[in-house]
Design an enzyme around this catalytic site. Structure first.
Site, mmCIF file in Angstrom:
data_model
loop_
_atom_site.group_PDB
_atom_site.id
_atom_site.type_symbol
_atom_site.label_atom_id
_atom_site.label_comp_id
_atom_site.label_asym_id
_atom_site.label_seq_id
_atom_site.Cartn_x
_atom_site.Cartn_y
_atom_site.Cartn_z
ATOM 1 N N HIS A 1 -0.098 22.978 5.385
ATOM 2 C CA HIS A 1 0.303 21.669 4.878
ATOM 3 C C HIS A 1 -0.084 21.559 3.404
ATOM 4 O O HIS A 1 -1.090 22.132 2.970
ATOM 5 C CB HIS A 1 -0.395 20.554 5.644
ATOM 6 C CG HIS A 1 0.056 20.408 7.061
ATOM 7 N ND1 HIS A 1 -0.125 19.247 7.772
ATOM 8 C CD2 HIS A 1 0.678 21.268 7.910
ATOM 9 C CE1 HIS A 1 0.364 19.390 8.987
ATOM 10 N NE2 HIS A 1 0.850 20.618 9.096
ATOM 11 N N GLU B 1 -1.524 19.255 1.762
ATOM 12 C CA GLU B 1 -2.882 18.751 1.546
ATOM 13 C C GLU B 1 -3.924 19.847 1.731
ATOM 14 O O GLU B 1 -4.878 19.956 0.954
ATOM 15 C CB GLU B 1 -3.197 17.612 2.539
ATOM 16 C CG GLU B 1 -2.253 16.441 2.462
ATOM 17 C CD GLU B 1 -1.110 16.516 3.464
ATOM 18 O OE1 GLU B 1 -0.746 15.459 4.007
ATOM 19 O OE2 GLU B 1 -0.572 17.613 3.692
ATOM 20 N N CYS C 1 -1.548 13.913 8.255
ATOM 21 C CA CYS C 1 -1.759 14.019 9.697
ATOM 22 C C CYS C 1 -3.263 14.030 9.987
ATOM 23 O O CYS C 1 -4.087 14.016 9.065
ATOM 24 C CB CYS C 1 -1.103 15.293 10.232
ATOM 25 S SG CYS C 1 -1.941 16.813 9.704
ATOM 26 N N CYS D 1 -5.181 17.061 8.332
ATOM 27 C CA CYS D 1 -5.400 16.902 6.895
ATOM 28 C C CYS D 1 -6.389 15.777 6.601
ATOM 29 O O CYS D 1 -7.224 15.901 5.704
ATOM 30 C CB CYS D 1 -4.064 16.666 6.193
ATOM 31 S SG CYS D 1 -2.970 18.109 6.298
#
Length: 154
Positions: A58, A60, A88, A91
């Protein structure tokens, strides 16, 4: 939020949107992120799950790793994370563990949001660190990029 703060947040969110566009061009879900410390970008990136076949790829997570490398510490106190979509739970947990000071995000994620939509991980008083949250910065631009991506995929 002052006008100056809003303009600053919008400036950095536009940079994050540029990262999201790169993700889109690469066939990734268009989420972009960057870390800012004392007015300087110390990490930027976008989703790379498909390219790396890594479920933690991801945006992040990638920029948190870069930020740790750039600052020579996993503790990212005084750092703001800008991301185009609400993080999410994975993260959000990483942000707490990294001790970032602030999260600024664009649009909500009603299906998997770990900050406001489904969970409130960053403000859970049971955890040893809380993160200031600013939401809705360039919300429509961030949401439209995601809508366009999924329209083209279906």
């Amino acid at each position: 939020m002052t006008t100056e703060e809003k303009q600053g947040h919008e400036y950095y969110m536009k940079l994050a949107l540029g990262e999201a566009e790169r993700a889109f061009a690469g066939g990734e879900v268009p989420v972009g992120a960057l870390l800012v410390k004392e007015g300087r970008v110390i990490g930027s990136g976008h989703n790379l799950r498909e390219a790396t076949r890594d479920p933690s790829g991801h945006a992040e997570m990638l920029v948190l790793r870069r930020g740790g490398s750039e600052s020579d510490s996993w503790r990212l106190a005084g750092v703001t994370l800008y991301v185009t979509k609400e993080p999410c739970i994975m993260c959000a947990g990483a942000m707490v563990n990294a001790r970032i000071s602030r999260l600024v995000y664009g649009c909500r994620d009603e299906k998997a949001g770990g900050v406001d939509s489904l969970y409130s991980i960053l403000n859970d008083a049971r955890l040893n660190h809380q993160v200031e949250v600013v939401s809705g910065v360039l919300e429509e631009e961030c949401a439209e990029l995601l809508r366009r991506f999924f329209r083209e995929r279906r």
